[in-house]
Design a protein around this motif. Structure first.
Motif, PDB file in Angstrom:
ATOM      1  N   UNK A 106      25.188  -5.593  11.152  1.00  8.04           N
ATOM      2  CA  UNK A 106      24.439  -4.663  12.004  1.00  8.04           C
ATOM      3  C   UNK A 106      24.255  -5.249  13.405  1.00  8.04           C
ATOM      4  N   UNK A 107      24.304  -4.381  14.392  1.00  7.19           N
ATOM      5  CA  UNK A 107      24.140  -4.826  15.776  1.00  7.19           C
ATOM      6  C   UNK A 107      22.774  -5.445  16.029  1.00  7.19           C
ATOM      7  N   UNK A 108      21.793  -5.104  15.224  1.00  4.72           N
ATOM      8  CA  UNK A 108      20.446  -5.638  15.415  1.00  4.72           C
ATOM      9  C   UNK A 108      20.315  -7.072  14.907  1.00  4.72           C
ATOM     10  N   UNK A 119      32.947  -4.688  20.096  1.00  4.73           N
ATOM     11  CA  UNK A 119      32.191  -4.695  18.842  1.00  4.73           C
ATOM     12  C   UNK A 119      31.224  -3.517  18.824  1.00  4.73           C
ATOM     13  N   UNK A 120      30.550  -3.294  19.931  1.00  3.26           N
ATOM     14  CA  UNK A 120      29.629  -2.158  20.038  1.00  3.26           C
ATOM     15  C   UNK A 120      30.403  -0.850  19.886  1.00  3.26           C
ATOM     16  N   UNK A 121      31.566  -0.756  20.504  1.00  2.00           N
ATOM     17  CA  UNK A 121      32.383   0.457  20.394  1.00  2.00           C
ATOM     18  C   UNK A 121      32.796   0.700  18.945  1.00  2.00           C
ATOM     19  N   UNK A 122      33.159  -0.355  18.221  1.00  2.00           N
ATOM     20  CA  UNK A 122      33.522  -0.201  16.807  1.00  2.00           C
ATOM     21  C   UNK A 122      32.343   0.345  16.016  1.00  2.00           C
ATOM     22  N   UNK A 123      31.154  -0.188  16.264  1.00  2.00           N
ATOM     23  CA  UNK A 123      29.960   0.293  15.561  1.00  2.00           C
ATOM     24  C   UNK A 123      29.674   1.754  15.905  1.00  2.00           C
ATOM     25  N   UNK A 126      31.993   3.685  13.807  1.00  2.00           N
ATOM     26  CA  UNK A 126      31.550   3.580  12.423  1.00  2.00           C
ATOM     27  C   UNK A 126      30.399   4.546  12.153  1.00  2.00           C
ATOM     28  N   UNK A 127      29.413   4.547  13.043  1.00  2.00           N
ATOM     29  CA  UNK A 127      28.280   5.470  12.884  1.00  2.00           C
ATOM     30  C   UNK A 127      28.756   6.915  12.894  1.00  2.00           C
ATOM     31  N   UNK A 128      29.662   7.227  13.800  1.00  2.00           N
ATOM     32  CA  UNK A 128      30.185   8.601  13.891  1.00  2.00           C
ATOM     33  C   UNK A 128      30.929   8.976  12.602  1.00  2.00           C
ATOM     34  N   UNK A 129      31.689   8.055  12.033  1.00  2.00           N
ATOM     35  CA  UNK A 129      32.429   8.338  10.808  1.00  2.00           C
ATOM     36  C   UNK A 129      31.481   8.552   9.624  1.00  2.00           C
ATOM     37  N   UNK A 130      30.365   7.839   9.641  1.00  2.00           N
ATOM     38  CA  UNK A 130      29.372   7.983   8.570  1.00  2.00           C
ATOM     39  C   UNK A 130      28.426   9.147   8.798  1.00  2.00           C
ATOM     40  N   UNK A 131      28.448   9.713   9.999  1.00  2.00           N
ATOM     41  CA  UNK A 131      27.540  10.798  10.336  1.00  2.00           C
ATOM     42  C   UNK A 131      26.129  10.310  10.608  1.00  2.00           C
ATOM     43  N   UNK A 132      25.995   8.997  10.916  1.00  2.00           N
ATOM     44  CA  UNK A 132      24.677   8.416  11.183  1.00  2.00           C
ATOM     45  C   UNK A 132      24.231   8.726  12.594  1.00  2.00           C
ATOM     46  N   UNK A 133      22.951   8.566  12.811  1.00  2.00           N
ATOM     47  CA  UNK A 133      22.389   8.738  14.148  1.00  2.00           C
ATOM     48  C   UNK A 133      22.593   7.446  14.936  1.00  2.00           C
ATOM     49  N   UNK A 134      22.563   7.505  16.266  1.00  2.00           N
ATOM     50  CA  UNK A 134      22.803   6.321  17.091  1.00  2.00           C
ATOM     51  C   UNK A 134      21.893   5.137  16.771  1.00  2.00           C
ATOM     52  N   UNK A 135      20.702   5.345  16.287  1.00  2.00           N
ATOM     53  CA  UNK A 135      19.795   4.238  16.014  1.00  2.00           C
ATOM     54  C   UNK A 135      19.967   3.603  14.644  1.00  2.00           C
ATOM     55  N   UNK A 136      20.840   4.168  13.820  1.00  2.00           N
ATOM     56  CA  UNK A 136      21.015   3.663  12.457  1.00  2.00           C
ATOM     57  C   UNK A 136      21.747   2.330  12.461  1.00  2.00           C
ATOM     58  N   UNK A 137      21.423   1.486  11.471  1.00  2.00           N
ATOM     59  CA  UNK A 137      22.140   0.216  11.374  1.00  2.00           C
ATOM     60  C   UNK A 137      23.418   0.422  10.604  1.00  2.00           C
ATOM     61  N   UNK A 138      24.355  -0.498  10.801  1.00  2.00           N
ATOM     62  CA  UNK A 138      25.665  -0.386  10.157  1.00  2.00           C
ATOM     63  C   UNK A 138      25.786  -1.395   9.040  1.00  2.00           C
TER      64      UNK A 138
END
Length: 138
Positions: A106-108, A119-123, A126-138
């Motif tokens: 996780x970026x945090x 690395x941030x771009x990959x995350x 990843x969030x977009x592929x999972x349908x997560x919100x921008x604040x979600x951890x990976x």
């Protein structure tokens, strides 16, 4: 990012050298784990990373070089390039990754610098592929 791919360029250099000098390399990353690396115009690699479980990833790599063109020796030169990578570069990376706690990617859980933009771009992908919100951890 460009159409779901991450494109980045970097330089390996001593800290005392000015930015933009040293050994230039380029990496294109197709989400989630297909990499195309250009070390020189005549030395490239393709790497595929496939998660096996929460802490292990299977990695396949193929190097291609155009410095040596003689049949047989051409293959040997590419084999030596990949052997160098896995003998000298990857062991240091592996020790670093294994010593990091927590094991989460996780970026945090770290301090990012300008060079970590890919690395941030990959995350973000990843969030977009999972349908997560921008604040979600990976």
């Amino acid at each position: 990012m460009d159409a779901g791919a991450i494109r980045t360029v970097g330089w390996l250099r001593k800290e005392t050298r000015p930015p933009g000098t040293g050994f230039r390399f380029a990496i294109d990353v197709g989400y989630p784990g297909v990499l195309h690396l250009r070390f020189t115009p005549r030395l490239v690699a393709a790497v595929v990373c496939t998660p096996v479980d929460a802490e292990h990833t299977w990695i396949a790599a193929r190097f291609h070089q155009q410095y040596v063109r003689l049949p047989g020796l051409r293959w040997l030169a590419a084999r030596l390039a990949i052997a160098f990578e896995f003998r000298f570069i990857q062991p240091d990376d592996y020790r670093m990754v294994r010593s990091c706690l927590p094991r989460s990617g996780a970026l945090t859980h770290g301090t990012l610098i300008r060079a970590d933009r890919a690395i941030v771009a990959w995350h973000q992908l990843h969030r977009a592929a999972l349908g997560d919100t921008p604040g979600a951890s990976c």
